[in-house]
Design a protein around this motif. Structure first.
Motif, mmCIF file in Angstrom:
data_model
loop_
_atom_site.group_PDB
_atom_site.id
_atom_site.type_symbol
_atom_site.label_atom_id
_atom_site.label_comp_id
_atom_site.label_asym_id
_atom_site.label_seq_id
_atom_site.Cartn_x
_atom_site.Cartn_y
_atom_site.Cartn_z
ATOM 1 N N UNK A 30 -16.095 8.791 -32.348
ATOM 2 C CA UNK A 30 -16.190 8.881 -30.990
ATOM 3 C C UNK A 30 -16.827 7.720 -30.502
ATOM 4 N N UNK A 31 -16.594 6.438 -31.318
ATOM 5 C CA UNK A 31 -17.131 5.217 -30.808
ATOM 6 C C UNK A 31 -16.017 4.150 -30.456
ATOM 7 N N UNK A 32 -16.005 3.555 -29.126
ATOM 8 C CA UNK A 32 -15.333 2.462 -29.042
ATOM 9 C C UNK A 32 -16.079 1.146 -29.175
ATOM 10 N N UNK A 33 -15.739 0.265 -30.175
ATOM 11 C CA UNK A 33 -16.434 -0.691 -30.706
ATOM 12 C C UNK A 33 -16.194 -2.341 -30.041
ATOM 13 N N UNK A 34 -17.212 -2.828 -29.464
ATOM 14 C CA UNK A 34 -17.152 -3.996 -29.074
ATOM 15 C C UNK A 34 -16.816 -5.119 -30.351
ATOM 16 N N UNK A 35 -15.861 -5.942 -30.284
ATOM 17 C CA UNK A 35 -15.608 -6.946 -31.222
ATOM 18 C C UNK A 35 -16.233 -8.245 -30.476
ATOM 19 N N UNK A 45 -17.929 -10.722 -25.949
ATOM 20 C CA UNK A 45 -16.807 -9.730 -26.409
ATOM 21 C C UNK A 45 -15.559 -10.392 -26.322
ATOM 22 N N UNK A 46 -14.669 -9.992 -27.263
ATOM 23 C CA UNK A 46 -13.328 -10.795 -27.380
ATOM 24 C C UNK A 46 -12.211 -9.488 -26.989
ATOM 25 N N UNK A 81 -9.953 -13.778 -37.464
ATOM 26 C CA UNK A 81 -10.454 -15.076 -37.183
ATOM 27 C C UNK A 81 -11.124 -14.963 -35.857
ATOM 28 N N UNK A 82 -12.449 -15.508 -36.067
ATOM 29 C CA UNK A 82 -13.296 -15.165 -34.715
ATOM 30 C C UNK A 82 -13.733 -13.792 -34.036
ATOM 31 N N UNK A 101 -19.483 -13.202 -48.811
ATOM 32 C CA UNK A 101 -20.116 -13.962 -47.738
ATOM 33 C C UNK A 101 -19.093 -14.702 -46.979
ATOM 34 N N UNK A 102 -19.157 -14.739 -45.492
ATOM 35 C CA UNK A 102 -18.156 -15.679 -44.913
ATOM 36 C C UNK A 102 -18.775 -17.236 -45.027
#
Length: 103
Positions: A30-35, A45-46, A81-82, A101-102
Motif C-alpha cells: 500500500x505504499x508509493x515510495x519516494x526515491x 525526490x528523483x 546510481x544516485x 556499505x556503499x
C-alpha cells in the motif's frame, strides 16, 4: 547473460542466468515510495516507486532516521546510481545491514 556448465552426472548442459541471481525485496504493501538522490529526506525526490514494487539493493549506507512500516532505521538502500530509499519501507527480513556499505 548466461553461463553454460555441464552436469557431471548426466553430461547435459546446465544454463544459469546471472540476472536471476539478484535478490529483489518488496516495498511495504500500500505504499508509493519516494526515491531520493541521496540517503536522507533532505535530498530531492528523483522518482516514485509504485505500490507493489520490488527492488534490488546494491549497497546500504547510513542517513536520515526514518520510521516506516518495518520500524525506525538510519539505513538507506541504494537501488540504482544516485537512487536511495529508506530501509524502513523495504521488507528485507532484517533490522540491520544485509548488503555491503556503499563506498
Amino acid at each position: 547473460m548466461s553461463v553454460e556448465q555441464v552436469n557431471p552426472s548426466t553430461g547435459m548442459p546446465v544454463v544459469t542466468t546471472l540476472a536471476a541471481a539478484a535478490t529483489y525485496y518488496s516495498i511495504a504493501p500500500g505504499v508509493s515510495l519516494n526515491v531520493r538522490s541521496g540517503p536522507g529526506t533532505g535530498y530531492p525526490v528523483v522518482r516514485t516507486l509504485p505500490e507493489g514494487a520490488r527492488v534490488a539493493i546494491h549497497c546500504q549506507t547510513p542517513g536520515t532516521r526514518v520510521t516506516g512500516p518495518y520500524g525506525t532505521t538510519t539505513i538507506w538502500d541504494n537501488i540504482a546510481s544516485g537512487q536511495y530509499i529508506s530501509d524502513a519501507y523495504v521488507n528485507t527480513g532484517s533490522d540491520g545491514y544485509i548488503r555491503p556499505r556503499c563506498s
